[in-house]
Design a protein around this motif. Structure first.
Motif, PDB file in Angstrom:
ATOM      1  N   GLU A 160       0.829  -1.210   0.000  1.00  0.00           N
ATOM      2  CA  GLU A 160       0.000   0.000   0.000  1.00  0.00           C
ATOM      3  C   GLU A 160       0.864   1.262   0.000  1.00  0.00           C
ATOM      4  OE1 GLU A 160      -0.719  -2.806   1.310  1.00  0.00           O
ATOM      5  OE2 GLU A 160      -2.831  -3.026   1.861  1.00  0.00           O
ATOM      6  N   SER A 161       2.065   1.135   0.548  1.00  0.00           N
ATOM      7  CA  SER A 161       3.076   2.190   0.407  1.00  0.00           C
ATOM      8  C   SER A 161       4.398   1.462   0.213  1.00  0.00           C
ATOM      9  CB  SER A 161       3.134   3.027   1.691  1.00  0.00           C
ATOM     10  OG  SER A 161       3.690   2.261   2.748  1.00  0.00           O
ATOM     11  N   ASP A 162       5.468   2.225   0.021  1.00  0.00           N
ATOM     12  CA  ASP A 162       6.797   1.616   0.065  1.00  0.00           C
ATOM     13  C   ASP A 162       7.090   1.449   1.561  1.00  0.00           C
ATOM     14  OD1 ASP A 162       9.480   1.119   0.369  1.00  0.00           O
ATOM     15  OD2 ASP A 162      10.110   2.497  -1.214  1.00  0.00           O
ATOM     16  N   ARG A 163       6.752   0.260   2.071  1.00  0.00           N
ATOM     17  CA  ARG A 163       6.790   0.091   3.527  1.00  0.00           C
ATOM     18  C   ARG A 163       8.205   0.155   4.097  1.00  0.00           C
ATOM     19  NH1 ARG A 163       1.871  -4.354   4.088  1.00  0.00           N
ATOM     20  NH2 ARG A 163       0.238  -2.766   4.138  1.00  0.00           N
ATOM     21  N   ILE A 164       9.209  -0.117   3.282  1.00  0.00           N
ATOM     22  CA  ILE A 164      10.583  -0.001   3.796  1.00  0.00           C
ATOM     23  C   ILE A 164      10.881   1.479   4.022  1.00  0.00           C
ATOM     24  CG2 ILE A 164      13.034  -0.330   3.250  1.00  0.00           C
ATOM     25  CD1 ILE A 164      12.239  -2.891   1.746  1.00  0.00           C
ATOM     26  N   ARG A 165      10.665   2.271   2.983  1.00  0.00           N
ATOM     27  CA  ARG A 165      10.929   3.720   3.050  1.00  0.00           C
ATOM     28  C   ARG A 165      10.147   4.379   4.195  1.00  0.00           C
ATOM     29  NH1 ARG A 165      12.709   8.141   2.609  1.00  0.00           N
ATOM     30  NH2 ARG A 165      14.344   6.997   3.667  1.00  0.00           N
ATOM     31  N   CYS A 166       8.858   4.063   4.223  1.00  0.00           N
ATOM     32  CA  CYS A 166       7.979   4.746   5.188  1.00  0.00           C
ATOM     33  C   CYS A 166       8.333   4.375   6.627  1.00  0.00           C
ATOM     34  CB  CYS A 166       6.514   4.399   4.921  1.00  0.00           C
ATOM     35  SG  CYS A 166       5.999   4.946   3.307  1.00  0.00           S
ATOM     36  N   MET A 167       8.612   3.098   6.872  1.00  0.00           N
ATOM     37  CA  MET A 167       8.949   2.713   8.245  1.00  0.00           C
ATOM     38  C   MET A 167      10.299   3.294   8.642  1.00  0.00           C
ATOM     39  SD  MET A 167       6.484   1.306   9.802  1.00  0.00           S
ATOM     40  CE  MET A 167       7.323   0.878  11.325  1.00  0.00           C
ATOM     41  N   VAL A 168      11.248   3.284   7.701  1.00  0.00           N
ATOM     42  CA  VAL A 168      12.572   3.841   8.025  1.00  0.00           C
ATOM     43  C   VAL A 168      12.411   5.315   8.408  1.00  0.00           C
ATOM     44  CG1 VAL A 168      14.769   4.537   6.996  1.00  0.00           C
ATOM     45  CG2 VAL A 168      13.950   2.200   6.714  1.00  0.00           C
ATOM     46  N   GLU A 169      11.654   6.028   7.600  1.00  0.00           N
ATOM     47  CA  GLU A 169      11.489   7.465   7.881  1.00  0.00           C
ATOM     48  C   GLU A 169      10.822   7.674   9.247  1.00  0.00           C
ATOM     49  OE1 GLU A 169      10.286   9.856   4.664  1.00  0.00           O
ATOM     50  OE2 GLU A 169       9.630  11.475   5.997  1.00  0.00           O
TER      51      GLU A 169
END
Ligand SMILES: Nc1ncnc2c1ncn2[C@@H]1O[C@H](COP(=O)(O)OP(=O)(O)OP(=O)(O)O)[C@@H](O)[C@H]1O
Ligand SMILES: Nc1ccn([C@H]2C[C@H](O)[C@@H](COP(=O)(O)O)O2)c(=O)n1
Length: 678
Positions: free
Chosen positions: A344-353
């Motif tokens: 649903e999102s780029d979950r790697i990018r979003c969680m890292v941020e």
């Protein structure tokens, strides 16, 4: 836009049943809609995603009656689907779009599948290629094979297909297409993925054959309607399982949850991290969906390594694993999870941020991340990026922050877990039962870490009074100073005066250089006259103008500047060089005079504070200002570990001051012979 404000909690305690499984709810509606004869589905998840599937099959001519939000009666009386009048909306759901495409690919009518902005960016090439090989006329209208999908009438034939990437959605799409194809469809999986479609096919009377890594489905077989109960969603339970496991002192029980082995990879990871989990399978009924209950006790976890092979069975749980890895001792590595970038999102990018905003050291990798756990979690304002699992994972981490956090854009949570915030409140509130009064609120007034103890006592006695907006600290600090016959200093007046001057000059607060040069060029004078702090800016004594709505709206932003706070610190300290005083503010006991033995934290129920401010006739966004004061990096508002906490909600000003005088006496403050309150 909806947001969650998360109050820290020490632990999670209680018992819940999570809502129905999202993956299984979609599939139950789809297969019951293809079956001959009626099916009653109980435990259905009435989330936005699943309701899209329900509406789509109604639009395809299936009778679906919603008895109550979680109970559906489904019957396809005509044993066929009808052309939909308009495009079928798949909302945010990749599962729905990929599976229904498999069903519609072999229909004798046209259809079109659309989705929301997020779904419209997700890759569909992975189903287009095998469906086309089966004879489907299917086209992705978006760039790079993204939705909408347009389907033309077609007759399908079975194929042999080896999935390049393990994917339950692609496998299910092909199983459903195979059901409508001539001959046999043989699907080879590189590694096992969730098997709900296979289990449901068996439930409705069609048994795919398993040959090692291959699954075979015979075309033309018909499904028979049969009642079905959807188990609780393990992926929703995962937030509580992981959260409770990582919070010492927690104890939660989750009832009626799906325990399908192709979904519960999280349990193995948590056990490896040292979690205490007891599982009891209540219903293993052969090829149906196993369900049972889980008892989780909290403790200190240690970091772990998650490898590519594990990913398919815990793909949806990776955001919450990343969140609780931040609480574990040592490093956690997540590798081989590139699939997360196209959820649903780029979950790697979003969680890292988001983890970085919580102060967690984390390295982003192309296929995962490395989380360094065990650091203090900072209260933060983060975004869900429109992704339900990111929103919920961050909510769990926020429980362990050092103040109140905010998760923005959380409307998406309803796509899988309507009622999440209610359950969060229920389970975390149990943890603060011992706090008097307004439980959840008090729980974030947590003591700041103990100071090193090496701080110098001020030269003259200083009473530090801190607290949030409209708690009454100015009123009681002033009365206390009067009773003690010493000076009263309102440090907030200095921040307000500077803010007023900046606003008055039209300085753009977002431009650091303009902000700094305007402050540098200000002539700021702080003097104590007649036992009270007076502030002059550029020769003008500031008055009531510093309490204007414009200043109220900007002052927390101005005072959040670490540069400004550093500049003002010596100025505040100097005031105590040659006199005893009472100083009030937000950081007096924690940053300005951490060495004083006389500290108070005055608070009151937020509703009471709101009313007090209204009575003063001031326009002030208390909640917003509190949040900013608590979540800023430099000297955030905290109750010092050695401060006396006073809840003034149900106390008069006199009662508060008497309580303070009593405490000062106990702590050896040099009281005047007669200190009275007036
Ligand atoms: N214990 C109390 N009971 C009833 N009213 C109170 C009490 N303490 C303060 N008040 C009233 O509440 C209002 C807000 O108090 P005050 O201005 O002292 O708050 P504050 O914490 O200094 O706020 P801020 O930091 O935003 O300036 C005042 O009108 C004050 O008279
Ligand atoms: N020691 C202090 C005092 C005040 N502030 C900031 C935070 C408040 O929002 C603002 C105004 O203070 P008030 O007059 O409402 O007490 O100034 C601070 O950061 N540190």
């Amino acid at each position: 836009m909806k947001s969650f404000t998360i109050v820290p909690a020490a632990r999670l305690v209680g018992e819940i049943a999570v809502p129905g499984d999202k993956s299984i709810s979609h599939r139950a509606v789809m297969l019951a809609s293809l079956a001959r004869g009626p099916t009653r589905v109980t435990g259905f998840l009435p989330s936005e995603d699943c309701l899209c599937t329900l509406r789509a099959f109604q639009a395809l001519g299936v009778d679906i009656e919603v008895e109550d939000p979680t109970t559906l009666s489904i019957e396809n009386r005509f044993h066929r689907l009808f052309p939909p009048r308009e495009a079928l909306d798949c909302g945010n759901s990749g599962t729905m779009m990929r599976l229904i495409a498999g069903i519609l690919a072999g229909q004798p009518f046209r259809s079109r599948l659309v989705g929301d902005a997020s779904l419209s960016k997700r890759p569909m090439g992975r189903i287009l290629e095998p469906l086309e090989r089966m004879g489907a006329h299917i086209r992705a209208e978006g760039e790079k094979e993204t939705p909408p999908l347009a389907l033309e009438p077609a007759e399908l034939h079975g194929i042999e297909y080896e999935l390049p990437v393990a994917s339950a959605q692609v496998k299910s799409c092909l199983l459903l297409a195979g059901l409508h194809a001539q001959g046999t469809t043989r699907i080879v999986e590189p590694s096992p993925t969730r098997d709900h479609t296979e289990r449901l096919l068996v439930h409705f009377g069609v048994r795919p054959l398993r040959e090692g890594r291959a699954l075979l489905i015979q075309g033309g077989l018909s499904l028979e309607g049969r009642d079905f109960c959807v188990p609780g969603d393990f992926s929703s339970a995962a937030f509580w399982i992981a959260g409770a496991a990582a919070m010492p002192g927690s104890e939660i029980r989750i009832r009626g949850v799906g325990l399908n082995r192709t979904r519960t990879g999280l349990l193995g990871v948590l056990l490896r991290m040292g979690a205490q989990i007891e599982e009891s399978v209540e219903e293993a009924s052969g090829e149906g969906e196993p369900r049972g209950s889980l008892l989780i006790r909290g403790g200190k976890l240690r970091g772990t390594q998650i490898t590519k092979e594990e990913i398919p069975n815990l793909i949806d749980e990776l955001p919450v694993i990343a969140a609780i890895a931040s609480l574990a001792d040592g490093e956690t590595q997540i590798r081989g999870a590139e699939e997360l970038r196209v959820k649903e999102s780029d979950r790697i990018r979003c969680m890292v941020e988001n983890l970085r905003r919580f102060g967690v050291p984390v390295d982003e990798l192309p296929d995962g991340m490395i989380v360094e756990g065990g650091h203090p979690i900072r209260a933060a304002r983060v975004s869900s990026f429109g992704d339900h699992r990111v929103a919920m994972a961050c909510s769990i981490l926020a429980l362990r922050a050092d103040g109140r956090s905010r998760i923005d854009d959380v409307g998406c949570v309803d796509t899988s877990y309507p009622g999440f915030s209610k359950d969060l409140h229920k389970l975390s509130q149990a943890a603060v039962e011992s706090a008097p009064g307004w439980k959840d609120y008090l729980s974030w007034v947590q003591p700041s870490p103990k100071t090193s103890g090496g701080e110098q006592e001020p030269r003259r006695p200083v009473v530090a009074v801190d607290g949030p907006s409209a708690s009454g600290k100015s009123t009681v600090a002033k009365a206390l100073a009067k009773a003690l016959g010493i000076a009263y200093c309102n440090s907030g007046l200095v921040y307000r005066a500077i803010t007023w001057s900046l606003v008055d000059k039209g300085v753009d607060l977002d431009r650091e250089q303009s902000f700094k040069s305007a402050v540098r060029s200000m002539k700021l004078e702080c003097r104590i006259e007649e036992n009270e702090l007076h502030v002059r800016i550029d020769g003008k004594e500031v008055g009531q103008e510093v309490r204007s709505p414009a200043v109220n709206a900007a002052v927390s932003r101005v005072s959040a500047s670490p540069w400004l706070r550093k500049r003002l610190l010596p100025l505040f300290r100097k005031l105590a060089d040659d006199r005893a005083l009472v100083m009030e503010g937000r950081d007096i006991g924690t940053a300005v005079f951490p060495g004083t033995r006389f500290k108070f934290y005055i608070d009151a129920d937020p509703k009471v504070r709101e009313q007090r401010r209204q009575k003063q006739g001031e326009s002030d966004s208390i909640e917003e200002r509190d949040w900013e004061d608590r979540s800023r990096k430099a000297a955030p508002l905290r109750c010092a570990a050695d401060a006396v906490f006073i809840d003034s909600s149900r106390m008069t000003v006199e009662e508060v001051v008497l309580r303070m005088l009593e405490e000062l006496r106990k702590r050896g403050f040099p009281l005047p012979k007669e200190s009275s309150v007036s």
